[in-house]
Scaffold this active site. Structure first.
Site, PDB file in Angstrom:
ATOM      1  NE  ARG A  74      49.972  29.003  52.544  1.00 42.40           N
ATOM      2  CZ  ARG A  74      49.939  27.691  52.696  1.00 42.40           C
ATOM      3  NH1 ARG A  74      50.169  27.146  53.869  1.00 42.40           N
ATOM      4  NH2 ARG A  74      49.667  26.882  51.699  1.00 42.40           N
ATOM      5  CE1 TYR A 213      57.638  35.375  48.772  1.00 44.16           C
ATOM      6  CE2 TYR A 213      55.741  34.015  49.296  1.00 44.16           C
ATOM      7  CZ  TYR A 213      56.600  34.572  48.361  1.00 44.16           C
ATOM      8  OH  TYR A 213      56.402  34.326  47.027  1.00 44.16           O
ATOM      9  CE  LYS A 222      46.143  31.231  51.825  1.00 45.70           C
ATOM     10  NZ  LYS A 222      45.063  30.651  51.043  1.00 45.70           N
ATOM     11  CG  HIS A 242      42.001  27.405  50.764  1.00 44.16           C
ATOM     12  ND1 HIS A 242      42.956  26.442  50.529  1.00 44.16           N
ATOM     13  CD2 HIS A 242      42.505  28.555  50.261  1.00 44.16           C
ATOM     14  CE1 HIS A 242      43.984  26.994  49.913  1.00 44.16           C
ATOM     15  NE2 HIS A 242      43.732  28.265  49.737  1.00 44.16           N
ATOM     16  CB  SER A 264      48.177  26.210  48.428  1.00 49.57           C
ATOM     17  OG  SER A 264      47.564  26.507  49.646  1.00 49.57           O
ATOM     18  CB  ALA A 265      50.074  26.160  44.121  1.00 48.83           C
ATOM     19  CB  CYS A 266      45.394  22.747  43.150  1.00 56.10           C
ATOM     20  SG  CYS A 266      46.497  21.639  44.018  1.00 56.10           S
ATOM     21  CG  ASN A 270      45.094  29.077  36.020  1.00 56.35           C
ATOM     22  OD1 ASN A 270      45.410  30.265  35.992  1.00 56.35           O
ATOM     23  ND2 ASN A 270      45.974  28.105  35.863  1.00 56.35           N
ATOM     24  CG  ASP A 289      43.236  31.982  48.450  1.00 54.77           C
ATOM     25  OD1 ASP A 289      43.395  30.799  48.094  1.00 54.77           O
ATOM     26  OD2 ASP A 289      43.838  32.473  49.424  1.00 54.77           O
ATOM     27  NE  ARG A 381      52.035  32.403  46.096  1.00 58.13           N
ATOM     28  CZ  ARG A 381      50.922  31.813  46.555  1.00 58.13           C
ATOM     29  NH1 ARG A 381      49.740  32.349  46.374  1.00 58.13           N
ATOM     30  NH2 ARG A 381      51.005  30.642  47.174  1.00 58.13           N
ATOM     31  NE  ARG A 412      48.994  20.429  41.332  1.00 56.95           N
ATOM     32  CZ  ARG A 412      49.218  21.051  40.188  1.00 56.95           C
ATOM     33  NH1 ARG A 412      49.707  20.384  39.156  1.00 56.95           N
ATOM     34  NH2 ARG A 412      49.003  22.343  40.067  1.00 56.95           N
TER      35      ARG A 412
HETATM   36  C1  OXD Z   1      47.945  29.643  49.536  1.00 60.84           C
HETATM   37  C2  OXD Z   1      47.711  31.010  49.036  1.00 60.84           C
HETATM   38  O1  OXD Z   1      49.084  29.300  49.864  1.00 60.84           O
HETATM   39  O2  OXD Z   1      46.588  31.308  48.624  1.00 60.84           O
HETATM   40  O3  OXD Z   1      46.965  28.886  49.593  1.00 60.84           O
HETATM   41  O4  OXD Z   1      48.647  31.839  49.072  1.00 60.84           O
HETATM   42 MN    MN Z   2      45.129  29.820  49.065  1.00 61.00          MN
END
Ligand code: OXD
Ligand code: MN
Length: 600
Positions: A74, A213, A222, A242, A264-266, A270, A289, A381, A412
């Site tokens: 992004r 992308y 988003k 989010h 994002s990505a935290c 998982n 998400d 991804r 994080r």
């Molecule tokens: C982000 C996603 O960047 O979920 O938060 O792709």
């Molecule tokens: Mn996200």
């Protein structure tokens, strides 16, 4: 127009036809393809994409895409909220005036699809039968976007069938690379020098140019489900967040639903797909998400997942960290910017303990272990259907959503923030969300590892002023009884010791923290009062069988008074950015915590 049913058969036909005509006149494509979402259509498009070199077929119906190296995430600096005044966009957003943006966009889009197909993608965010679902119509010149949108949303005829006249979010997208007659296309067309992702809250329109992308191009995610939805939510009295949505069942068979916001990505994916390390506990996923949260008639909050797939970060995902994700992505999955192994499978850092001896990297280059370059891009991804997830919650399609017992906020943070605490009350919980800060990751496209404020993990995704958003959250207190609102918690799996090692094992062991949260919502777990809320009373967090390092537990819950006072001061400074729009209740809550720290 390639479509085996006339548009006229749909109720929403007039406005849609006008929108398509305008787009065709502006972008001048060589053909128009109205997507029906069928298997047959998908097969045709995948074939096109393999032929053009965009996709490489892998095993089990999977495909690999390698993006242009300049188009990998992004792009927050190219993302705009377009309102009459800068104040309406708020101080955390890039702003442009509608006239100015209109002029820029019409110039960029004029003829932008020459030599290409214009695809019309009708899609539904949310279960088709949900009164909270929203229909979007994305126009794009990227078949890669079409096949991704088919996984991420309810796309095609079914979505179109639910369309009421004019009731759709118009989403316009072009990769910005018109083709001259006879010109050879590239595998990943884009125009990164001119990328713009523009949102118009007044008309709810989205225009995206130059990138193919992820969140820049799959406009349901988003752009619609967060930035535009946050504006709709403010107007209509709900929340677009989010957040993951998970069901947690205890060994006695009692089930509760939690939502959790992380930047994002935290680790949202998982956590949403956690395999509990404690016997008898079960986790099921509704979403990983985004959550759309409405107040139910019974005064409780309910959440739906507007999405239909996972667009997850691949690096770090493996059979230990996330076995259910590994199962979900074992077939019919699109991988982007992963490496390719000699067996025809996607590979990424952390997938296996040792990297294979030979790979083709995400850049399409020969790759062997030991070098500087990563084999997969850090923001590589996977796009996979939720339906392939072995722990998909049975209520995933519930039209009114699932009732919420707890809201979690996490970032994080290598220091200060305890493993878990419960906020003092709802206002205290809103403060937890509002003061969330986290170390940056590869998902946002900027520098990595820098601590930045990310209120409610929504910093890049809110479509209006942050102070108004805080007030909108607080408004729920007056709209229902506080005891019906979910309890709010802060979690932090990322605390490190002085050597830089993680203090908490994370992953499946996080169920221990969820157990305490679960029991707090039932009123059974004991807690110790601290100035900012409640932490587990000694011996209450289930650490049985866990080999924590000596002193780790104490450190995970150590209240660093000086650090907290500094954080509160710094939070007040940050809130200053929002001026009068920042609700006074949040300052009062900060003062309450400061006073509790000062009291002996
Ligand atoms: C982000 C996603 O960047 O979920 O938060 O792709
Ligand atoms: Mn996200």
């Amino acid at each position: 127009m390639i479509f085996n049913r006339s548009l006229k058969e749909y109720t929403g036909y007039l406005a849609l036809q006008t929108w398509i005509n305008q787009a065709v006149a502006l972008c001048q494509p060589s053909e128009v393809w109205l997507c029906d979402g069928s298997e047959e259509e998908n097969r045709l498009l995948l074939e096109r994409l393999v032929k053009s070199g965009t996709l490489t077929p892998l095993k089990n119906g999977c495909f690999l895409a390698r993006s242009d190296p300049s188009d990998v995430a992004r792009v927050e600096e190219c993302t705009f909220i377009v309102t009459e005044t800068k104040e309406e966009a708020g101080p955390t957003n890039n702003w442009m005036d509608p006239e100015e943006m209109g002029a820029v966009l019409s110039q960029l889009f004029r003829g932008s699809m020459q030599g290409r197909t214009l695809y019309v993608i009708p899609f539904c965010m949310g279960p088709l039968s949900s009164p909270f679902a929203k229909i979007g119509i994305q126009i794009t010149d990227s078949p890669y976007v079409v096949v991704n949108m088919r996984i991420m949303t309810r796309m095609g005829k079914d979505a179109l069938s639910t369309l009421q006249e004019g009731a759709f979010v118009p989403c316009m997208h072009s990769v910005g690379r018109p083709l001259k007659k006879g010109e050879q296309d590239v595998p990943w067309p884009c125009n990164t020098a001119n990328r713009i992702i523009a949102h118009f809250p007044a008309t709810k329109a989205i225009w995206s140019y130059g990138s193919g992308y992820g969140g820049n191009a799959l406009l349901g995610k988003k752009c619609l489900a967060l930035r535009i939805a946050s504006c709709l939510a403010r107007e209509e009295g709900w929340l677009a967040e989010h957040m993951l949505i998970m069901g947690v069942t205890n060994p006695a068979g009692v089930k509760k639903y939690f939502v959790a916001a992380f930047p994002s990505a935290c680790g949202k994916t998982n956590l949403a797909l956690l395999k509990p390390a404690l016997p008898g506990w079960k986790v099921e996923v509704v979403g990983d998400d985004i959550a759309w949260i409405h107040l139910g008639e019974d005064g409780r909050l309910y959440a739906i997942n507007p999405e239909n797939g996972f667009f997850g970060v691949a690096p770090g995902t493996n059979w230990k960290s996330n076995p259910y994700a590994m199962e979900a992505i074992s077939k019919n999955t699109l991988f982007t910017n992963c490496a390719l192994n000699d067996e025809g499978e996607a590979w990424w850092e952390g997938k296996t303990k040792e990297p294979p001896a030979h790979l083709i990297s995400w850049l399409g280059k020969e790759w062997r272990p030991g070098g500087e370059e990563k084999a997969a891009h850090p923001n590589a991804r996977f796009t996979a259907p939720l339906s392939q997830c072995p722990i998909l919650d049975p209520a995933f399609q519930a039209p009114l959503g699932v009732p919420l017992s707890a809201i979690l906020f996490g970032g994080r943070r290598s220091d200060l923030e305890p493993l878990v605490y419960e906020a003092n009350d709802f206002v205290g919980g809103v403060l937890v969300g509002a003061s969330l800060a986290s170390e940056t990751t590869a998902a946002g496209g900027g520098a990595v590892g820098r601590l930045r404020h990310d209120p409610f993990a929504m910093l890049p995704f809110l479509g209006y002023p942050m102070g108004d958003y805080f007030a909108h959250w607080l408004s729920f207190k007056a709209r229902t009884k506080e005891e019906l609102l979910p309890k709010i918690f802060a979690v932090n799996w990322f605390r490190k010791d002085e050597k830089g090692d993680y203090l908490w094992p994370g992953f499946g062991e996080n169920i221990r923290v969820l157990q305490w949260i679960f029991e707090r919502t039932e009123g059974t777990a004991e807690a110790k009062e601290v100035p900012f809320g409640h932490i587990p009373a000694e011996g209450t967090l289930n650490t049985e069988g866990l080999n924590l390092k000596e002193g780790a537990l104490e450190e995970l819950f150590r209240v660093d008074r000086e650090g907290w006072l500094k954080k509160l001061e710094e939070t007040k400074n940050y809130f200053g950015l929002f001026g009068k729009r920042c609700p006074p209740e949040l300052y009062r809550e900060i003062e309450r915590i400061e006073a509790a720290f000062v009291r002996p």
